[in-house]
Design a protein around this motif. Structure first.
Motif, PDB file in Angstrom:
ATOM      1  N   TYR A 239      42.709  42.506  44.299  1.00  0.00           N
ATOM      2  CA  TYR A 239      41.789  43.475  43.682  1.00  0.00           C
ATOM      3  C   TYR A 239      40.567  43.689  44.579  1.00  0.00           C
ATOM      4  O   TYR A 239      40.086  44.807  44.754  1.00  0.00           O
ATOM      5  CB  TYR A 239      41.385  42.965  42.301  1.00  0.00           C
ATOM      6  CG  TYR A 239      40.554  43.903  41.469  1.00  0.00           C
ATOM      7  CD1 TYR A 239      40.972  45.211  41.208  1.00  0.00           C
ATOM      8  CD2 TYR A 239      39.352  43.473  40.900  1.00  0.00           C
ATOM      9  CE1 TYR A 239      40.203  46.062  40.421  1.00  0.00           C
ATOM     10  CE2 TYR A 239      38.592  44.313  40.108  1.00  0.00           C
ATOM     11  CZ  TYR A 239      39.017  45.607  39.879  1.00  0.00           C
ATOM     12  OH  TYR A 239      38.266  46.439  39.096  1.00  0.00           O
TER      13      TYR A 239
ATOM     14  N   PHE B  71      46.558  53.639  40.669  1.00  0.00           N
ATOM     15  CA  PHE B  71      47.836  52.922  40.763  1.00  0.00           C
ATOM     16  C   PHE B  71      48.403  52.731  39.365  1.00  0.00           C
ATOM     17  O   PHE B  71      47.702  52.880  38.366  1.00  0.00           O
ATOM     18  CB  PHE B  71      47.660  51.575  41.469  1.00  0.00           C
ATOM     19  CG  PHE B  71      46.705  50.633  40.773  1.00  0.00           C
ATOM     20  CD1 PHE B  71      47.144  49.766  39.782  1.00  0.00           C
ATOM     21  CD2 PHE B  71      45.351  50.632  41.095  1.00  0.00           C
ATOM     22  CE1 PHE B  71      46.258  48.909  39.142  1.00  0.00           C
ATOM     23  CE2 PHE B  71      44.464  49.781  40.463  1.00  0.00           C
ATOM     24  CZ  PHE B  71      44.928  48.919  39.472  1.00  0.00           C
TER      25      PHE B  71
ATOM     26  N   VAL C 108      45.338  52.516  30.131  1.00  0.00           N
ATOM     27  CA  VAL C 108      45.926  51.330  29.515  1.00  0.00           C
ATOM     28  C   VAL C 108      45.093  50.954  28.295  1.00  0.00           C
ATOM     29  O   VAL C 108      43.946  50.505  28.433  1.00  0.00           O
ATOM     30  CB  VAL C 108      45.948  50.153  30.514  1.00  0.00           C
ATOM     31  CG1 VAL C 108      46.597  48.935  29.881  1.00  0.00           C
ATOM     32  CG2 VAL C 108      46.664  50.544  31.798  1.00  0.00           C
TER      33      VAL C 108
ATOM     34  N   VAL D 156      41.684  45.438  32.563  1.00  0.00           N
ATOM     35  CA  VAL D 156      42.948  45.398  31.813  1.00  0.00           C
ATOM     36  C   VAL D 156      43.463  43.978  31.646  1.00  0.00           C
ATOM     37  O   VAL D 156      44.262  43.705  30.751  1.00  0.00           O
ATOM     38  CB  VAL D 156      44.035  46.259  32.505  1.00  0.00           C
ATOM     39  CG1 VAL D 156      43.744  47.736  32.332  1.00  0.00           C
ATOM     40  CG2 VAL D 156      44.183  45.899  33.979  1.00  0.00           C
ATOM     41  N   GLN D 157      43.001  43.061  32.499  1.00  0.00           N
ATOM     42  CA  GLN D 157      43.483  41.677  32.393  1.00  0.00           C
ATOM     43  C   GLN D 157      42.899  40.925  31.202  1.00  0.00           C
ATOM     44  O   GLN D 157      43.349  39.817  30.914  1.00  0.00           O
ATOM     45  CB  GLN D 157      43.156  40.904  33.682  1.00  0.00           C
ATOM     46  CG  GLN D 157      44.074  41.265  34.847  1.00  0.00           C
ATOM     47  CD  GLN D 157      44.056  40.206  35.940  1.00  0.00           C
ATOM     48  OE1 GLN D 157      43.058  39.524  36.144  1.00  0.00           O
ATOM     49  NE2 GLN D 157      45.165  40.073  36.656  1.00  0.00           N
TER      50      GLN D 157
ATOM     51  N   PRO E 216      43.150  51.223  35.032  1.00  0.00           N
ATOM     52  CA  PRO E 216      43.357  49.858  35.568  1.00  0.00           C
ATOM     53  C   PRO E 216      42.483  49.540  36.762  1.00  0.00           C
ATOM     54  O   PRO E 216      42.372  48.376  37.155  1.00  0.00           O
ATOM     55  CB  PRO E 216      44.841  49.846  35.949  1.00  0.00           C
ATOM     56  CG  PRO E 216      45.291  51.256  35.970  1.00  0.00           C
ATOM     57  CD  PRO E 216      44.377  52.031  35.070  1.00  0.00           C
TER      58      PRO E 216
ATOM     59  N   PRO F  49      40.007  42.726  36.945  1.00  0.00           N
ATOM     60  CA  PRO F  49      40.367  44.042  36.426  1.00  0.00           C
ATOM     61  C   PRO F  49      40.279  43.995  34.902  1.00  0.00           C
ATOM     62  O   PRO F  49      40.809  43.067  34.280  1.00  0.00           O
ATOM     63  CB  PRO F  49      41.809  44.237  36.900  1.00  0.00           C
ATOM     64  CG  PRO F  49      42.011  43.244  38.007  1.00  0.00           C
ATOM     65  CD  PRO F  49      41.103  42.089  37.696  1.00  0.00           C
TER      66      PRO F  49
ATOM     67  N   VAL G  60      34.383  54.522  38.886  1.00  0.00           N
ATOM     68  CA  VAL G  60      35.657  54.421  39.601  1.00  0.00           C
ATOM     69  C   VAL G  60      35.992  55.742  40.292  1.00  0.00           C
ATOM     70  O   VAL G  60      36.401  55.780  41.453  1.00  0.00           O
ATOM     71  CB  VAL G  60      36.772  53.997  38.611  1.00  0.00           C
ATOM     72  CG1 VAL G  60      38.137  54.375  39.143  1.00  0.00           C
ATOM     73  CG2 VAL G  60      36.706  52.503  38.362  1.00  0.00           C
TER      74      VAL G  60
ATOM     75  N   GLU H 283      43.088  41.797  28.147  1.00  0.00           N
ATOM     76  CA  GLU H 283      43.853  42.127  26.941  1.00  0.00           C
ATOM     77  C   GLU H 283      44.074  40.863  26.093  1.00  0.00           C
ATOM     78  O   GLU H 283      44.569  39.849  26.585  1.00  0.00           O
ATOM     79  CB  GLU H 283      45.204  42.731  27.346  1.00  0.00           C
ATOM     80  CG  GLU H 283      46.247  42.782  26.250  1.00  0.00           C
ATOM     81  CD  GLU H 283      45.884  43.754  25.126  1.00  0.00           C
ATOM     82  OE1 GLU H 283      45.182  44.741  25.402  1.00  0.00           O
ATOM     83  OE2 GLU H 283      46.290  43.506  23.971  1.00  0.00           O
TER      84      GLU H 283
ATOM     85  N   HIS I 156      49.450  37.431  35.907  1.00  0.00           N
ATOM     86  CA  HIS I 156      48.461  36.363  35.779  1.00  0.00           C
ATOM     87  C   HIS I 156      48.624  35.529  34.512  1.00  0.00           C
ATOM     88  O   HIS I 156      48.133  34.413  34.447  1.00  0.00           O
ATOM     89  CB  HIS I 156      47.034  36.911  35.906  1.00  0.00           C
ATOM     90  CG  HIS I 156      46.426  37.408  34.634  1.00  0.00           C
ATOM     91  ND1 HIS I 156      46.850  38.552  33.996  1.00  0.00           N
ATOM     92  CD2 HIS I 156      45.423  36.895  33.879  1.00  0.00           C
ATOM     93  CE1 HIS I 156      46.106  38.732  32.912  1.00  0.00           C
ATOM     94  NE2 HIS I 156      45.243  37.754  32.823  1.00  0.00           N
TER      95      HIS I 156
ATOM     96  N   GLU J  34      39.247  49.865  36.734  1.00  0.00           N
ATOM     97  CA  GLU J  34      37.917  49.474  36.258  1.00  0.00           C
ATOM     98  C   GLU J  34      37.744  47.960  36.253  1.00  0.00           C
ATOM     99  O   GLU J  34      38.612  47.230  35.771  1.00  0.00           O
ATOM    100  CB  GLU J  34      37.686  49.983  34.834  1.00  0.00           C
ATOM    101  CG  GLU J  34      37.471  51.466  34.738  1.00  0.00           C
ATOM    102  CD  GLU J  34      37.256  51.886  33.291  1.00  0.00           C
ATOM    103  OE1 GLU J  34      36.097  51.874  32.852  1.00  0.00           O
ATOM    104  OE2 GLU J  34      38.244  52.213  32.621  1.00  0.00           O
TER     105      GLU J  34
END
Lengths: 700, 335, 158
Positions: free
Chosen positions: B36, B4, C3, C66-67, C20, C64, A104, C69, B53, C22
């Motif tokens: 994204y 962000f 996060v 973080v989604q 976030p 992403p 990243v 979780e 989401h 990644e």
């Protein structure tokens, strides 16, 4: 027997280059040029360097020496090495390499790099002002690139009863293997270890040695699997040298995975080409002569040689032929060998023209082909070691049901209104051999290790080797391990041009035959043997240079052949073109591995359908580069595009070529597919489309 | 991708408050398949992202009071496969399963799909291409460029980018309405009004006010919607954006030999800058028998006003045939 | 921004501090060294990165991280049958030679398992349509269709 590495592949256990994650790994990303041609005045790395986690930003690498173009006596995809010059030679050229702790950060920092340029006029397509044509045989005075001519073709055509003179336009296309260009590079002490999907580990090794001033013995290139290559990974890539420098400076392993748009703009591609074809015939259906004048795009910095006429002169037994090949210099990265690089466009053009002449003669195109098969090589006068074109045609016609085809184009309607058309075309591909050395070890536990020149890129070379060895050793194939694509175990000469299996198998056979009598003695025992090419060639191959024999040998000429039969349906109104079925029959000598061979042909037919109906790199002469440089915009075929593909083989060994009797298969099976599609579209619609891809827009 | 701030609200109210507080540089993230993706290629660079989401309030689908109501958070795949959608709105179901791939449909939401941005290669390609949608005032590289995929209807001097979605084409055909909730409360608007024509402000892609969130889509249940289909013609047979598409609905009456059109709906995709309702073509067909000639004329009316560029002229003829073929195959399946 | 994120991969608990930005694909491959999911485009155009998220197939490159979780991720490494044997679809891929270079294969198989579970493998045309999100440049499509058909029929029969 099923594919020997399938079990690893279906478990995700086969490790490709970028699957390596060594401890301490750093991640790299490229920033690329936004102009097509000019001079860099400044690369601003300030903001990128300030991003936390960025470890290195390289814009100009002094210590990289030229590695040379693979077709110019060197090792690399092109002679031009980005990051060693202020010149911009094509849009998308890397201008900076950023290395950071994680992907990243590297990508983000690369996006912060700005540059200023002095721009210059440029040309990207054959027709752009500033594209300059050179006559190939004058520009590269090498025997194998000399224009092929025999008889007086122009006079023969002028005096023929019927003739076709047409121009066929082939677009640039991209191999787009699923695996992106990528490497993981690490220094273990003073040894450089490169993990990278390549078809030519020897060139990567020796090219890096030359670039870095190292002894090749200090470099290991490990490439056990490729995620497809199709010619794009045939030599040292432009990113590998810079990555090795970065890893050395940081003292850390570094991974670089080019993005898909970067892979489109850095990787080699099938160049744009234009084919002027003239064919003559007498009323009895004998072809009198063929003229093939081809223009092919190349880069400004390299002459990527074309060999279209090697095949177009040999599809038929014509008494006269005149070839002329020109290279047109444009401002792109150097193009390269995308599957059936010359044979596919050449056969498409010639087979379209021959189909056209069959309608002028009022003759079934299949009959015309059978009536003009060659009995010997028309170019050299030598015999073919094997040629079963007519048998491919006859068997294919029977499988396809060709005799039910109505003769008149545009006359066959499906009840739903769709126009149906059937087309046929043949293909040929030179059967070459390259030096290969096999080392076979019989272990005390009953297993065997076979290490040999070759790379596994999906064609199934491990399966072919294991199958042959298992048969000769009367052993279970599961007991045989095959090492390919690894410079620690063999030279790893370029695997391409459909010579991989034909080169490796004779070496394996020789070693196994020598080993067999020793199996009763003390184990382990190891035997090394080559495939019989002269020792001088083996020595040259060890230096990483491309070393090739054939298709013209001392006393014979060898090609592989194929015949394709294609059905198209053109939907009423929308003119959507679909291909519900294809029949392909190949003459590849002995079929070394039936399961993987059939898959190879189906895959090649899929390639031919994509090339004929969908694939087109879109050049923009205002900005340079390729506009559709993603897998969204560059439409390779998806599952729903592909119908039934029936495959058969002549399966007659060619023992003149080598003692295993194998020729080549992966490339020839694509040759002619596009011609059969074009001819089927004509038969369906009465419209002759002389450019690819043929889309509904051409038929509305 | 620029760094962000990431925020995962527990309720819709929290999401709206975060959007309001964050201002223009705060974006909603749902399935991620557009936002994204565009953040990765640098076309979008929000300072903050509000991830909705998993908001349960938005994930629902039911039939009530003569309407089909689809939550904005429902996944495209779930809506496509829902028995009531397939029964009452076959064109909506088909427009969904002919979009993208099943993986993407499992991720992408209905609300997100309506907000999908163009796939114009010059828009996505970034520098050096000028793009008024991405960088207002820079120009349009697609005009006089590689324009085979570009729009021929609803274009302007400043933008010819094609609206890429399928669902909205079907929704526009069947008079769907979106409900939105924002800092100033709730309101509704027709899907047909969600996207303005590019005009000289192609960067303005929707009429939602700051802080507003699409909460649901409502479709009136009608006879014509139950007899509908979605035809999509594209560069390959699946997993590709449309060259041309048509959402059509048809009610015929009379004996099979002389059946006349009682009601019909026609909307086009792939050929226009916004989902394109062809009301004039619909009106022309009313009362006429659906002959091949009539279907073709309806297609011609639907494509009236098309302005092709260099390589997209085929879309005019293709649009005509796409409308005609979808109408005819629908009439055949009905009789 | 960091996060903290908790999820499972192939039934193994994971707790990571994530940026976030990644993607799930990069987290799997570079952080967890789970390299079955492949990067073929990194922008949702090829399907090579397909994994299951709570049993549904998704693209890990456009997810992403973080989604995920609190959710369950399954990759090709996590689908083996009882006793560690191959999953029936893996067997069918071998039997039908539904692969060549193998790079897209983990994504094809994850997609194929879901295709059968969704009920979208009833006909060859359904399979072709619902497997079109997985590009195979080698062109192993006929084998892929045959493998999924065979496995779907066996699943139905049992």
């Amino acid at each position: 027997m099923s594919r020997v590495d399938a079990r690893d592949k279906v478990r995700g256990a086969a490790l490709y280059g970028s699957d390596q994650v060594p401890d301490g790994l750093a991640h790299a990303a490229f920033a690329t040029a936004t102009i097509d041609r000019g001079q860099i005045t400044e690369v601003d790395t300030t903001r990128a360097s300030e991003v936390p986690g960025v470890r290195l930003v390289l814009t100009h690498i002094d210590e990289l020496r030229p590695a040379g173009f693979v077709m110019g006596g060197g090792f690399a995809v092109q002679s031009f090495q980005p990051l060693t010059t202020d010149r911009i030679a094509y849009k998308g050229q890397p201008i900076a390499l950023v290395v950071a702790d994680d992907p990243v950060t590297a990508t983000y920092a690369a996006s912060l790099i700005g540059a200023t340029y002095v721009t210059e006029p440029f040309a990207v397509s054959l027709d752009d002002p500033g594209a300059t044509a050179v006559v190939q045989e004058e520009a590269i005075p090498l025997p194998f690139l000399k224009d092929i001519k025999f008889g007086d073709a122009d006079a023969a055509i002028a005096g023929s009863d019927v003739r076709v003179e047409q121009t066929y336009d082939h677009p640039p296309q991209n191999p787009a293997p699923m695996e992106l260009l990528a490497s993981v590079v690490e220094w273990r002490g003073d040894t450089l270890v490169v993990h990278e999907g390549t078809q030519n580990a020897a060139a990567v090794r020796n090219g890096l040695a030359q670039q870095l001033g190292l002894d090749a013995s200090k470099i290991e290139v490990i490439s056990p699997y490729l995620g497809g290559a199709f010619g794009q990974k045939n030599s040292l890539q432009n990113h590998t040298g810079p990555l090795a420098v970065a890893a050395r400076r940081l003292g850390r392993p570094v991974k670089l995975v080019l993005t898909r748009p970067q892979t489109f703009h850095s990787g080699s591609f099938r160049p744009q080409s234009r084919h002027r074809i003239k064919v003559g015939a007498d009323r009895g259906g004998r072809l009198t002569a063929i003229v093939h004048e081809a223009d092919q795009q190349t880069s400004r910095h390299d002459l990527f040689p074309a060999t279209f006429t090697e095949v177009s002169s040999r599809l038929y037994g014509v008494p006269a032929f005149r070839g002329r090949q020109r290279l047109v210099q444009t401002d792109v990265q150097t193009p390269g060998y995308m599957r059936a690089p010359f044979e596919h466009p050449a056969a498409w053009a010639v087979e379209s023209a021959v189909d056209e002449i069959s309608y002028q003669l009022g003759m079934d195109p299949l009959e015309l082909k059978l009536a003009n098969d060659a009995t010997h090589d028309p170019v050299t006068g030598l015999p073919f070691s094997s040629r079963h074109v007519s048998e491919c045609l006859r068997r294919g016609a029977e499988m396809f049901g060709w005799s039910r085809r109505p003769a008149r184009p545009g006359s066959w309607l499906d009840p739903d209104g769709a126009q149906i058309g059937w087309g046929v075309a043949i293909g040929a591909y030179p059967a070459s051999m390259t030096p290969a050395v096999a080392r076979v070890t019989a272990n005390a536990d009953g297993t065997f290790q076979i290490d040999v020149d070759g790379h596994e890129m999906g064609q199934g070379i491990r399966s072919a080797i294991a199958l042959l060895a298992a048969e000769l050793l009367e052993a279970d194939p599961a007991l045989i391990r095959v090492g390919v694509g690894d410079t620690r175990v063999a030279t790893q000469h370029l695997t391409a041009g459909s010579w991989g299996t034909a080169s490796a198998l004779p070496a394996v056979r020789a070693a196994v035959l020598e080993l067999r009598p020793q199996l009763g003695g003390t184990l382990p025992v190891t035997v090394t043997a080559s495939n019989g090419l002269p020792e001088a060639m083996v020595e040259r191959a060890r230096t990483g240079l491309v070393t090739l024999a054939g298709p013209v040998y001392d006393s014979f000429v060898t090609f592989s052949y194929v015949a394709h039969f294609v059905e198209v349906r053109v939907e009423k109104g929308t003119r959507r073109i679909r291909v519900p079925r294809v029949v392909s029959v190949a003459d590849c000598g002995a079929v070394a591995s039936p399961v993987t061979a059939a898959s190879q042909v189906r895959g090649a037919v899929t390639w031919g359908l994509g090339a004929a109906l969908r694939e087109h790199l879109e050049l923009d002469s205002r900005y340079g580069g390729f506009v559709n440089a993603t897998l969204e915009e560059y439409p390779v075929s998806v599952n729903a595009d592909i119908g039934q593909i029936d495959v058969d083989f002549i399966d007659k060994p060619d023992y003149q070529l080598n003692p295993v009797g194998v020729k080549g298969l992966g490339e020839v099976s694509m040759v002619g597919v596009a011609g059969a599609v074009s001819n089927a579209v004509f038969h369906a619609t009465g419209r002759r489309i002389r450019k690819l891809p043929i889309t509904l827009a051409d038929l509305l | 991708m620029l760094p962000f701030t990431y925020f995962r609200p527990r309720t819709l109210d929290e999401a709206i408050e975060a959007l309001r507080a964050g201002g223009e540089s705060t974006k909603l993230l749902a399935g991620g398949t557009t936002l994204y993706d565009m953040m990765k290629i640098g076309v979008e660079a929000p300072a903050a992202v509000v991830d909705i989401h998993l908001l349960r309030e938005l994930d629902h689908l039911e039939v009530r009071a003569g309407e089909l109501v689809i939550g904005a958070g429902a996944r495209m795949s779930a809506v496509s496969a829902h028995p009531e959608v397939r029964r009452l709105f076959p064109a909506v179901s088909e427009s969904l399963w002919r979009s993208a791939s099943q993986q993407l449909r499992n991720m992408a939401t209905i609300g997100g799909n309506l907000m999908q941005r163009t796939r114009c290669a010059y828009f996505r390609g970034g520098v050096p291409y000028p793009c008024n949608k991405r960088d207002p005032g820079t120009g349009c590289a697609a005009r006089d460029g590689v324009d085979g995929g570009m729009a021929v209807l609803g274009t302007s001097d400043d933008c010819i980018a094609t609206y890429p979605g399928d669902l909205a084409v079907a929704l526009v055909a069947f008079d769907a309405v979106v409900d939105v909730l924002g800092p100033d409360g709730a309101r509704s608007l027709p899907v047909a009004q969600l996207r303005p024509l590019p005009g000289d402000t192609p960067h303005v892609e929707h009429v939602l006010r700051p802080g507003e969130v699409i909460t649901q889509v409502r479709l009136p249940i009608t006879a014509v919607a139950a007899k509908s289909a979605y035809l999509k013609i594209r560069p390959r047979e699946s997993y590709a954006f449309a060259f041309a598409s048509a959402a059509v609905g048809l009610v015929l009456a009379g004996s099979p030999a002389e059946a006349a059109v009682i009601e019909c709906r026609i909307a086009l995709g792939g050929v226009s800058t916004v989902p394109w309702r062809a009301a004039a073509a619909e009106q022309w067909l009313i009362g006429r028998p659906l002959t091949e000639d009539a279907a073709r004329t309806a297609g011609e009316i639907a494509m009236r006003g098309a302005e092709p560029g260099r390589a997209n002229a085929f879309k005019v003829e293709l649009g005509v045939h796409t409308v005609a073929q979808s109408l005819l195959s629908l009439s055949r399946s009905e009789s | 921004m960091v996060v903290p994120t908790t999820f499972t991969v192939n039934d193994t608990h994971q707790q990571l501090d994530l940026d976030p930005r990644e993607s799930l694909l990069d987290v799997l491959r570079e952080r967890l060294r789970i390299t079955g999911p492949k990067k073929g485009c990194d922008q949702g155009h090829c399907g090579a990165c397909t994994v299951h998220l709570d049993g549904q197939r998704v693209l890990s490159c456009l997810t992403p991280a973080v989604q995920v979780e609190g959710r369950h991720v399954t990759t090709i490494e996590g689908i083996s049958g009882p006793g560690g044997g191959l999953h029936p679809l893996q067997e069918a891929f071998i039997e039908n030679d539904a692969l060549q270079c193998g790079y897209c294969t983990p994504g094809q198989i994850m997609s194929g398992i879901a295709c059968i579970a969704e009920g979208n493998a009833g006909t060859d045309d359904d399979i072709r349509e619902y497997m079109s999100g997985n590009v195979c440049r080698c062109g192993a499509y006929p084998g892929i269709v045959a493998a999924i058909r065979q496995c779907a029929h066996r699943t139905e029969a049992s």
